[in-house]
Write a protein that holds these residues in place. Structure first.
Motif, PDB file in Angstrom:
ATOM      1  N   MET A  80       0.759  -1.313  -0.155  1.00 29.43           N
ATOM      2  CA  MET A  80      -0.088   0.060  -0.062  1.00 29.43           C
ATOM      3  C   MET A  80       0.885   1.260   0.053  1.00 29.43           C
ATOM      4  O   MET A  80       1.868   1.444   0.784  1.00 29.43           O
ATOM      5  CB  MET A  80      -0.771  -0.228   1.384  1.00 29.43           C
ATOM      6  CG  MET A  80      -1.538   1.293   1.650  1.00 29.43           C
ATOM      7  SD  MET A  80      -2.984   1.310   0.351  1.00 29.43           S
ATOM      8  CE  MET A  80      -2.715   2.859  -0.453  1.00 29.43           C
ATOM      9  N   VAL A  81       0.546   2.375  -1.013  1.00 31.58           N
ATOM     10  CA  VAL A  81       1.533   3.134  -1.063  1.00 31.58           C
ATOM     11  C   VAL A  81       0.588   4.453  -1.472  1.00 31.58           C
ATOM     12  O   VAL A  81      -0.176   4.303  -2.341  1.00 31.58           O
ATOM     13  CB  VAL A  81       2.680   3.394  -2.062  1.00 31.58           C
ATOM     14  CG1 VAL A  81       3.525   4.611  -2.077  1.00 31.58           C
ATOM     15  CG2 VAL A  81       3.406   2.106  -1.958  1.00 31.58           C
ATOM     16  N   ALA A  82       0.391   5.528  -0.516  1.00 26.18           N
ATOM     17  CA  ALA A  82      -0.521   6.614  -0.435  1.00 26.18           C
ATOM     18  C   ALA A  82       0.358   7.769  -0.483  1.00 26.18           C
ATOM     19  O   ALA A  82       1.157   8.054  -0.175  1.00 26.18           O
ATOM     20  CB  ALA A  82      -1.504   6.286   0.532  1.00 26.18           C
ATOM     21  N   SER A  83      -0.541   8.890  -1.352  1.00 27.56           N
ATOM     22  CA  SER A  83       0.186  10.018  -1.299  1.00 27.56           C
ATOM     23  C   SER A  83      -0.872  11.160  -1.077  1.00 27.56           C
ATOM     24  O   SER A  83      -1.997  11.164  -1.771  1.00 27.56           O
ATOM     25  CB  SER A  83       0.755  10.409  -2.668  1.00 27.56           C
ATOM     26  OG  SER A  83       1.183  11.731  -2.867  1.00 27.56           O
ATOM     27  N   SER A  84      -0.652  12.029  -0.176  1.00 25.86           N
ATOM     28  CA  SER A  84      -1.658  13.293  -0.072  1.00 25.86           C
ATOM     29  C   SER A  84      -0.746  14.295   0.675  1.00 25.86           C
ATOM     30  O   SER A  84      -0.087  13.902   1.817  1.00 25.86           O
ATOM     31  CB  SER A  84      -2.683  12.913   0.910  1.00 25.86           C
ATOM     32  OG  SER A  84      -3.692  13.923   1.155  1.00 25.86           O
ATOM     33  N   ASN A  85      -0.811  15.382   0.494  1.00 28.38           N
ATOM     34  CA  ASN A  85      -0.111  16.473   0.992  1.00 28.38           C
ATOM     35  C   ASN A  85      -1.213  17.306   2.250  1.00 28.38           C
ATOM     36  O   ASN A  85      -0.690  17.948   3.282  1.00 28.38           O
ATOM     37  CB  ASN A  85       0.195  17.315   0.159  1.00 28.38           C
ATOM     38  CG  ASN A  85       1.400  17.238  -0.538  1.00 28.38           C
ATOM     39  OD1 ASN A  85       2.363  16.419  -0.105  1.00 28.38           O
ATOM     40  ND2 ASN A  85       1.574  17.547  -1.797  1.00 28.38           N
ATOM     41  N   TYR A  86      -2.561  17.135   2.045  1.00 29.57           N
ATOM     42  CA  TYR A  86      -3.245  18.033   3.026  1.00 29.57           C
ATOM     43  C   TYR A  86      -4.521  16.894   3.503  1.00 29.57           C
ATOM     44  O   TYR A  86      -5.309  17.424   3.968  1.00 29.57           O
ATOM     45  CB  TYR A  86      -4.211  18.996   1.888  1.00 29.57           C
ATOM     46  CG  TYR A  86      -3.106  19.822   1.326  1.00 29.57           C
ATOM     47  CD1 TYR A  86      -2.225  20.704   1.738  1.00 29.57           C
ATOM     48  CD2 TYR A  86      -3.362  20.157  -0.380  1.00 29.57           C
ATOM     49  CE1 TYR A  86      -1.326  21.535   0.980  1.00 29.57           C
ATOM     50  CE2 TYR A  86      -2.775  20.769  -0.739  1.00 29.57           C
ATOM     51  CZ  TYR A  86      -1.584  21.492  -0.298  1.00 29.57           C
ATOM     52  OH  TYR A  86      -0.968  22.320  -0.839  1.00 29.57           O
ATOM     53  N   GLY A  87      -4.151  15.614   3.470  1.00 25.68           N
ATOM     54  CA  GLY A  87      -5.381  14.774   3.960  1.00 25.68           C
ATOM     55  C   GLY A  87      -5.846  14.880   5.120  1.00 25.68           C
ATOM     56  O   GLY A  87      -7.277  14.843   4.964  1.00 25.68           O
ATOM     57  N   ASN A  88      -5.166  15.030   6.219  1.00 20.20           N
ATOM     58  CA  ASN A  88      -5.822  15.369   7.434  1.00 20.20           C
ATOM     59  C   ASN A  88      -5.516  16.451   8.002  1.00 20.20           C
ATOM     60  O   ASN A  88      -5.533  16.806   9.102  1.00 20.20           O
ATOM     61  CB  ASN A  88      -5.182  14.050   8.221  1.00 20.20           C
ATOM     62  CG  ASN A  88      -3.963  14.002   8.743  1.00 20.20           C
ATOM     63  OD1 ASN A  88      -3.132  14.995   7.884  1.00 20.20           O
ATOM     64  ND2 ASN A  88      -3.437  13.529   9.848  1.00 20.20           N
ATOM     65  N   LEU A  89      -5.207  17.668   7.212  1.00 22.88           N
ATOM     66  CA  LEU A  89      -5.093  18.835   7.512  1.00 22.88           C
ATOM     67  C   LEU A  89      -6.299  19.543   8.519  1.00 22.88           C
ATOM     68  O   LEU A  89      -6.073  20.326   9.185  1.00 22.88           O
ATOM     69  CB  LEU A  89      -4.771  19.889   6.466  1.00 22.88           C
ATOM     70  CG  LEU A  89      -4.255  21.187   6.806  1.00 22.88           C
ATOM     71  CD1 LEU A  89      -2.935  21.427   7.574  1.00 22.88           C
ATOM     72  CD2 LEU A  89      -4.283  21.924   5.583  1.00 22.88           C
ATOM     73  N   ASP A  90      -7.454  19.293   8.180  1.00 24.33           N
ATOM     74  CA  ASP A  90      -8.558  19.818   9.052  1.00 24.33           C
ATOM     75  C   ASP A  90      -8.548  19.303  10.403  1.00 24.33           C
ATOM     76  O   ASP A  90      -8.823  19.882  11.362  1.00 24.33           O
ATOM     77  CB  ASP A  90      -9.917  19.214   8.142  1.00 24.33           C
ATOM     78  CG  ASP A  90     -10.133  17.830   7.793  1.00 24.33           C
ATOM     79  OD1 ASP A  90      -9.014  17.109   7.770  1.00 24.33           O
ATOM     80  OD2 ASP A  90     -11.239  17.406   7.717  1.00 24.33           O
ATOM     81  N   THR A  91      -8.087  17.861  10.314  1.00 23.79           N
ATOM     82  CA  THR A  91      -8.182  17.216  11.899  1.00 23.79           C
ATOM     83  C   THR A  91      -7.113  17.864  12.468  1.00 23.79           C
ATOM     84  O   THR A  91      -7.155  18.279  13.839  1.00 23.79           O
ATOM     85  CB  THR A  91      -7.829  15.659  11.588  1.00 23.79           C
ATOM     86  OG1 THR A  91      -8.961  15.093  10.783  1.00 23.79           O
ATOM     87  CG2 THR A  91      -7.743  14.935  13.173  1.00 23.79           C
ATOM     88  N   ILE A  92      -5.857  18.072  12.090  1.00 25.11           N
ATOM     89  CA  ILE A  92      -4.614  18.739  12.642  1.00 25.11           C
ATOM     90  C   ILE A  92      -5.000  20.053  13.104  1.00 25.11           C
ATOM     91  O   ILE A  92      -4.864  20.608  14.265  1.00 25.11           O
ATOM     92  CB  ILE A  92      -3.376  18.708  11.836  1.00 25.11           C
ATOM     93  CG1 ILE A  92      -2.909  17.379  11.612  1.00 25.11           C
ATOM     94  CG2 ILE A  92      -2.488  19.555  12.589  1.00 25.11           C
ATOM     95  CD1 ILE A  92      -2.639  16.413  12.622  1.00 25.11           C
ATOM     96  N   CYS A  93      -5.667  20.982  12.223  1.00 22.20           N
ATOM     97  CA  CYS A  93      -6.118  22.277  12.569  1.00 22.20           C
ATOM     98  C   CYS A  93      -7.036  22.376  13.836  1.00 22.20           C
ATOM     99  O   CYS A  93      -7.249  23.148  14.574  1.00 22.20           O
ATOM    100  CB  CYS A  93      -6.474  23.039  11.381  1.00 22.20           C
ATOM    101  SG  CYS A  93      -5.454  23.380  10.214  1.00 22.20           S
ATOM    102  N   ARG A  94      -8.242  21.259  13.581  1.00 26.43           N
ATOM    103  CA  ARG A  94      -9.113  21.316  14.578  1.00 26.43           C
ATOM    104  C   ARG A  94      -8.408  20.991  15.979  1.00 26.43           C
ATOM    105  O   ARG A  94      -8.784  21.756  17.170  1.00 26.43           O
ATOM    106  CB  ARG A  94     -10.082  20.249  14.141  1.00 26.43           C
ATOM    107  CG  ARG A  94     -11.365  20.461  15.177  1.00 26.43           C
ATOM    108  CD  ARG A  94     -12.385  19.464  14.612  1.00 26.43           C
ATOM    109  NE  ARG A  94     -12.161  18.140  14.239  1.00 26.43           N
ATOM    110  CZ  ARG A  94     -12.081  17.751  13.027  1.00 26.43           C
ATOM    111  NH1 ARG A  94     -12.313  18.517  12.092  1.00 26.43           N
ATOM    112  NH2 ARG A  94     -11.816  16.403  12.782  1.00 26.43           N
ATOM    113  N   ALA A  95      -7.389  20.244  15.897  1.00 27.64           N
ATOM    114  CA  ALA A  95      -6.861  19.571  17.170  1.00 27.64           C
ATOM    115  C   ALA A  95      -6.244  20.983  17.899  1.00 27.64           C
ATOM    116  O   ALA A  95      -6.149  21.127  19.103  1.00 27.64           O
ATOM    117  CB  ALA A  95      -6.016  18.709  17.031  1.00 27.64           C
ATOM    118  N   ILE A  96      -5.259  21.436  17.162  1.00 28.25           N
ATOM    119  CA  ILE A  96      -4.565  22.812  17.516  1.00 28.25           C
ATOM    120  C   ILE A  96      -5.627  23.869  17.912  1.00 28.25           C
ATOM    121  O   ILE A  96      -5.195  24.408  19.213  1.00 28.25           O
ATOM    122  CB  ILE A  96      -3.696  23.158  16.237  1.00 28.25           C
ATOM    123  CG1 ILE A  96      -2.697  22.304  15.795  1.00 28.25           C
ATOM    124  CG2 ILE A  96      -3.313  24.543  16.901  1.00 28.25           C
ATOM    125  CD1 ILE A  96      -1.946  22.751  14.650  1.00 28.25           C
TER     126      ILE A  96
END
Length: 336
Positions: A80-96
């Motif tokens: 399995m090889v996945a690529s994403s630069n913004y994938g979970n950015l919303d989760t990170i911003c919400r946590a911060i």
């Protein structure tokens, strides 16, 4: 060892197959994952992971590796090889934001797994039982093509017989704030790549052949190196993303302590590069591909071959400046 593309999955608002990447619908609503893979397992998963489930399901089925009974080959044989630069950015911003306002004790236990940088790759592997090597790339403009390259490397190195390569980018407020208002594709694309021998053993059809991968400083040099390794002149060039002007040096009002810059993008690709070769710009049609772009480009090449295109296709990412650029040459199966 020859590595081929044996399956493709495309999940975009205006395209649901590889050929439709070359001739997309005029307009379409956002993708609704539950309509494609059902509700089971979607709860508490971020948008990027849900979209990834859809593309992975489509690609695995297209390759004949998955049916309603589950995976049809040993899980350990599939990387399995996945690529994403913004994938979970919303989760990170919400946590911060939560930590800044209420302390870490107020964080959601449901958000915690989604805050991991490899959540997309690991979640897809768990859902479909892929127990081979597992990689997550967040590598800027070249990330998608790098993912295709590393999947092929795992196969050629004997680490897996086949690999699922996935590129996904969601569209949400956090991503738009980070990219200066740019809309992403809000979708995903997936490829199944495997050795030609592996595909032949199970009677699978090869939809394209992966050629040389190159990486270096400057798009022009990458194109030169691709040309050195392909006998025929390319028939189609999948363009890197053309980007907006640079960020101004001055900021209005009070200066923040930290500013996460939007993507600074290069000017249009010079006309002197591959002069006369037909060009295809996925970003112009579907929006910012970022980490998913390279996978989308390879899927679009498969679609081009399926629509009767002949001759090599170059998929490229990066700029013509002295920063990282990458490229992959693909051929139709009939020309292999």
């Amino acid at each position: 060892m020859t590595v081929v593309v044996s399956g493709v999955g495309v999940v975009l608002p205006r395209a649901r197959s590889a050929p439709e990447l070359m001739a997309p619908a005029a307009d379409a609503p956002p993708v609704e994952p539950r309509d494609l893979v059902g509700r089971k397992g979607l709860r508490y998963k971020d948008r990027a992971t849900q979209l990834a489930y859809c593309a992975a399901d489509a690609a695995l089925r297209n390759a004949g590796l998955l049916d309603d009974g589950g995976l049809r080959v040993p899980g350990g044989s599939v990387a399995m090889v996945a690529s994403s630069n913004y994938g979970n950015l919303d989760t990170i911003c919400r946590a911060i934001d939560t930590i800044a306002e209420h302390t870490a004790a107020a964080g959601s236990a449901m958000d915690l797994p989604n805050a991991s940088s490899n959540v997309i790759a690991s979640s897809v592997a768990i859902r479909f039982g892929l127990r081979g090597p597992n990689l997550m790339l967040c590598n800027g403009a070249t990330s998608g093509l790098d993912a295709v390259h590393w999947a092929a490397t795992l196969i050629r190195g004997g680490r897996a017989s086949r690999a699922l390569v996935l590129g996904v980018e969601p569209d949400n407020e956090s991503v738009r704030a980070f990219t200066g208002g740019s809309r992403t594709i809000d979708g995903a694309a997936a490829l199944v790549v495997e050795s030609e021998e592996s595909a032949a053993e199970r009677g699978a059809s090869a939809q394209a052949v992966l050629g040389t991968y190159v990486r270096g400083a400057g798009l022009g040099r990458c194109l030169e190196r691709l040309a050195e390794t392909t006998v025929d002149r390319p028939a189609l060039w999948q363009l890197p993303e053309r980007r907006a002007a640079t960020v101004p040096d001055t900021l209005p009002g009070d200066r923040p302590a930290l500013w996460h810059l939007p993507e600074r993008r290069a000017a249009a690709v010079p006309d002197t590069l591959l002069e006369g070769v037909d060009r295809h710009d996925l970003g112009e049609v579907f929006g910012l591909g970022s980490g998913a772009l390279g996978v989308l480009q390879c899927a679009a090449a498969v679609g081009w071959f399926a629509r009767g295109g002949a001759g090599p296709v170059y998929a490229t990412a990066g700029t013509d400046a002295d920063d990282a650029s990458a490229g992959i040459a693909l051929r139709g199966r009939a020309a292999a």
